[in-house]
Design an enzyme around this catalytic site. Structure first.
Site, short mmCIF file in Angstrom:
data_model
loop_
_atom_site.label_atom_id
_atom_site.label_comp_id
_atom_site.label_asym_id
_atom_site.label_seq_id
_atom_site.Cartn_x
_atom_site.Cartn_y
_atom_site.Cartn_z
N ASP A 1 0.87 -1.19 0.00
CA ASP A 1 0.00 0.00 0.00
C ASP A 1 0.90 1.24 0.00
OD1 ASP A 1 0.91 0.29 2.59
OD2 ASP A 1 -1.06 0.18 3.55
N HIS A 2 0.31 2.41 0.24
CA HIS A 2 1.10 3.66 0.22
C HIS A 2 2.22 3.64 1.25
CE1 HIS A 2 -2.22 3.96 3.04
NE2 HIS A 2 -1.51 4.84 3.72
N CYS B 1 3.13 -3.34 4.06
CA CYS B 1 2.27 -2.20 4.40
C CYS B 1 2.92 -1.51 5.59
CB CYS B 1 0.82 -2.64 4.64
SG CYS B 1 0.51 -3.67 6.08
N GLY B 2 2.17 -0.75 6.37
CA GLY B 2 2.79 -0.06 7.50
C GLY B 2 3.36 -1.04 8.52
N THR B 3 2.56 -2.06 8.83
CA THR B 3 2.96 -3.04 9.85
C THR B 3 3.18 -4.44 9.27
OG1 THR B 3 0.64 -3.55 10.20
CG2 THR B 3 1.62 -1.87 11.64
N GLY B 4 2.65 -4.70 8.09
CA GLY B 4 2.62 -6.06 7.53
C GLY B 4 1.38 -6.83 7.95
N GLY C 1 -2.24 -5.90 8.26
CA GLY C 1 -3.49 -5.88 7.49
C GLY C 1 -3.35 -6.58 6.14
N HIS D 1 9.10 -24.73 9.08
CA HIS D 1 8.02 -25.42 9.78
C HIS D 1 6.64 -25.18 9.19
CE1 HIS D 1 10.44 -25.79 13.81
NE2 HIS D 1 11.11 -26.23 12.76
N ASN D 2 6.41 -23.99 8.62
CA ASN D 2 5.05 -23.63 8.19
C ASN D 2 4.89 -23.58 6.68
OD1 ASN D 2 5.77 -21.33 10.67
ND2 ASN D 2 4.34 -22.99 11.07
N ARG E 1 6.92 0.51 8.57
CA ARG E 1 7.01 1.39 9.74
C ARG E 1 7.63 0.65 10.93
NH1 ARG E 1 0.86 3.68 9.01
NH2 ARG E 1 1.30 5.06 7.26
N ARG F 1 7.29 -34.13 10.00
CA ARG F 1 6.19 -33.89 10.95
C ARG F 1 5.51 -32.54 10.70
NH1 ARG F 1 10.70 -32.23 13.80
NH2 ARG F 1 10.46 -30.43 15.17
N HIS F 2 6.26 -31.63 10.09
CA HIS F 2 5.68 -30.31 9.82
C HIS F 2 4.65 -30.37 8.69
CE1 HIS F 2 8.54 -28.74 12.62
NE2 HIS F 2 9.54 -29.24 11.91
N ARG G 1 1.13 -31.05 9.87
CA ARG G 1 0.49 -29.88 10.50
C ARG G 1 0.07 -28.85 9.45
NH1 ARG G 1 5.27 -30.23 14.87
NH2 ARG G 1 4.34 -31.88 16.14
#
Ligand code: RB5
Length: 146
Positions: free
Chosen positions: A8-9, A65-68, A70, A98-99, A109, A132-133, A136
């Protein structure tokens, strides 16, 4: 690797720096983000990159984005997307091992450009461990199918 990038911006300047960094590393970058500094809505770009990853148009996605937060929440609404927010390389590495995260998000930010580059480099160079991952991660997919 073919990487879809979205922002985003708030993430515009960092998107440009990270896209350049990715190209220097030899990756192909597809830009799904805004190139305008005018205020805009992060869900639009999270969805675009999420859909591109889910469709196999790109191998992985990177969102800023600002925080990652949203933008990752929006991407995670797409079937098959496993988007994670990482503010340092340790969680970036583990999110791959793992994921099997297929979308990386971070906040312009929150982290500086050097930290962002380390996160990206670590995330892209780390393989999923499977074993095992895998069971999951498959369980997460099962939730989508319920
Ligand atoms: C935009 O001001 C900001 O809310 C957005 O970039 C992001 O941080 C949301 O999670």
């Amino acid at each position: 690797m073919k990487i879809g990038i979205g922002n985003d911006h708030s993430g515009l300047q960092m998107k440009q720096q990270i896209a350049e960094f990715l190209q220097e590393m030899g990756h192909e970058v597809v830009n799904y983000g805004t190139d305008e500094s005018a205020r805009c809505d992060y869900p639009v770009y999270g969805e675009k990159v999420g859909r591109a990853v889910a469709a196999g148009d790109v191998d992985k996605g990177i969102l800023i984005c600002g925080t990652g937060l949203g933008i990752s929440l929006a991407a995670n609404k797409i079937h098959g997307v496993r988007a994670v927010v990482c503010s340092e390389p340790c969680t970036a590495r583990l999110s791959r091992q793992h994921n099997d995260a297929n979308v990386l998000a971070f906040g312009a930010r929150i982290v500086g450009i050097q930290m962002a580059k380390m996160i990206v480099e670590t995330w892209l160079s780390t393989e999923f461990e499977g074993g095992r991952h895998k069971r999951r991660v498959d369980m997460i997919a099962d939730i989508e199918n319920k």
